[in-house]
Design an enzyme around this catalytic site. Sequence first.
Site, PDB file in Angstrom:
ATOM      1  N   LYS A  53       5.340 -19.675  -8.155  1.00  0.00           N
ATOM      2  CA  LYS A  53       5.803 -18.329  -8.488  1.00  0.00           C
ATOM      3  C   LYS A  53       7.295 -18.355  -8.836  1.00  0.00           C
ATOM      4  O   LYS A  53       7.736 -17.720  -9.792  1.00  0.00           O
ATOM      5  CB  LYS A  53       5.518 -17.366  -7.318  1.00  0.00           C
ATOM      6  CG  LYS A  53       4.019 -17.085  -7.144  1.00  0.00           C
ATOM      7  CD  LYS A  53       3.672 -16.333  -5.866  1.00  0.00           C
ATOM      8  CE  LYS A  53       2.145 -16.248  -5.738  1.00  0.00           C
ATOM      9  NZ  LYS A  53       1.683 -15.572  -4.514  1.00  0.00           N
ATOM     10  N   GLN A  97       3.953 -13.942   1.288  1.00  0.00           N
ATOM     11  CA  GLN A  97       2.812 -14.809   0.988  1.00  0.00           C
ATOM     12  C   GLN A  97       1.795 -14.745   2.131  1.00  0.00           C
ATOM     13  O   GLN A  97       2.141 -14.865   3.305  1.00  0.00           O
ATOM     14  CB  GLN A  97       3.301 -16.258   0.772  1.00  0.00           C
ATOM     15  CG  GLN A  97       2.214 -17.226   0.342  1.00  0.00           C
ATOM     16  CD  GLN A  97       1.637 -16.920  -1.050  1.00  0.00           C
ATOM     17  OE1 GLN A  97       2.290 -16.336  -1.909  1.00  0.00           O
ATOM     18  NE2 GLN A  97       0.394 -17.328  -1.272  1.00  0.00           N
ATOM     19  N   ASP A 120       2.427  -6.734  -4.830  1.00  0.00           N
ATOM     20  CA  ASP A 120       1.035  -7.107  -4.528  1.00  0.00           C
ATOM     21  C   ASP A 120       0.113  -5.890  -4.499  1.00  0.00           C
ATOM     22  O   ASP A 120      -1.099  -6.047  -4.328  1.00  0.00           O
ATOM     23  CB  ASP A 120       0.952  -7.797  -3.159  1.00  0.00           C
ATOM     24  CG  ASP A 120       1.093  -9.309  -3.257  1.00  0.00           C
ATOM     25  OD1 ASP A 120       0.563  -9.880  -4.224  1.00  0.00           O
ATOM     26  OD2 ASP A 120       1.731  -9.894  -2.373  1.00  0.00           O
TER      27      ASP A 120
HETATM   28  N1  GUN Z   1      -2.166 -15.500  -0.989  1.00  0.00           N
HETATM   29  C1  GUN Z   1      -3.110 -15.811  -1.904  1.00  0.00           C
HETATM   30  N2  GUN Z   1      -3.030 -14.995  -2.979  1.00  0.00           N
HETATM   31  C2  GUN Z   1      -2.006 -14.149  -2.736  1.00  0.00           C
HETATM   32  C3  GUN Z   1      -1.427 -13.071  -3.488  1.00  0.00           C
HETATM   33  O1  GUN Z   1      -1.863 -12.704  -4.595  1.00  0.00           O
HETATM   34  N3  GUN Z   1      -0.382 -12.443  -2.893  1.00  0.00           N
HETATM   35  C4  GUN Z   1       0.085 -12.796  -1.663  1.00  0.00           C
HETATM   36  N4  GUN Z   1       1.098 -12.111  -1.158  1.00  0.00           N
HETATM   37  N5  GUN Z   1      -0.432 -13.786  -0.952  1.00  0.00           N
HETATM   38  C5  GUN Z   1      -1.470 -14.459  -1.482  1.00  0.00           C
END
Ligand code: GUN
Length: 286
Positions: A53, A97, A120
């Site tokens: 990311k 995350q 998110d």
């Molecule tokens: N863990 C796996 N996919 C995601 C996501 O799209 N966002 C977040 N915050 N954690 C994740």
Amino acid sequence: MGVRIDGKIIAQSVKDMVKDMVKKTVEKQGITPCLATILIGDDPASATYVKNKHKACKDVGIITRDHNLNADVLQSELFRIIDELNADTAVHGILVQLPLPPHLDEFATTSRISPLKDVDGLTPHNAGLLAMGRATLIACTPLGVMEIFDYHGIALEGRNVVLINRSNLVGKPLYHLLLARNATVITCHSKTRNLTELCQVADIIITAVGDRDRFTLRPEMIKQGATVIDIAISRFHGRLVGDSDFDEIIHKVSFATPVPGGVGPMTVAMLLKNTITALGGQTDKS
Ligand code: GUN
């Protein structure tokens, strides 16, 4: 033989558009978009996702703040960091995350994020807006899946869609997005009794189980000419796999996503887009 959906190519087209938007934001408003991430503990998969990311942000000119916290961080300390980022006007998006270590409360943590910075789409505010068809910040993976449908002109109206996932991050947002596009959506889960029969009448199957010991989407479960979107990613016999075997199902479908290289790159691309959307919500004077 169906079409292999190349998530990398579609993600690149989104990234090119975001890069352009970042450039304009810097030039016209003098603001550089900034995403803050919080990674807790030392799960290698989560660390890799966060690293990807950050790299993607850098590629398009979004700056990042990186918070790496020990696995035993207190809930109160995590709240303090989120509060600080919420109040920081130079930070436009905040991502914690997931999953979190078991002593931390996932709902309380994600709900602590300002809805304006919630890239998110996990806060009750944004999840509620999505259910009412009025969301601006929507979970990245579901948004990426919708982008795939639109890129390939895959029709949704009146189609039967079987979703095999009911999580807050994937299944529930997708349900609302698909319903808003007039699809008929059936959401399946571990207690669904007639999953095979439901899949066999689906025009589109979207699967995100991620545990091959429990579930595999077999070719005989798929209607000839259907579309399969495989969101799962897990390690099975030393290989990264989805819920289906791409080479087995591609002969039967119209479209299918490979794993890796399908939905995964889309999630990251949509996170970049959401960061710009979030910035817009914080600078919009009207
Ligand atoms: N863990 C796996 N996919 C995601 C996501 O799209 N966002 C977040 N915050 N954690 C994740």
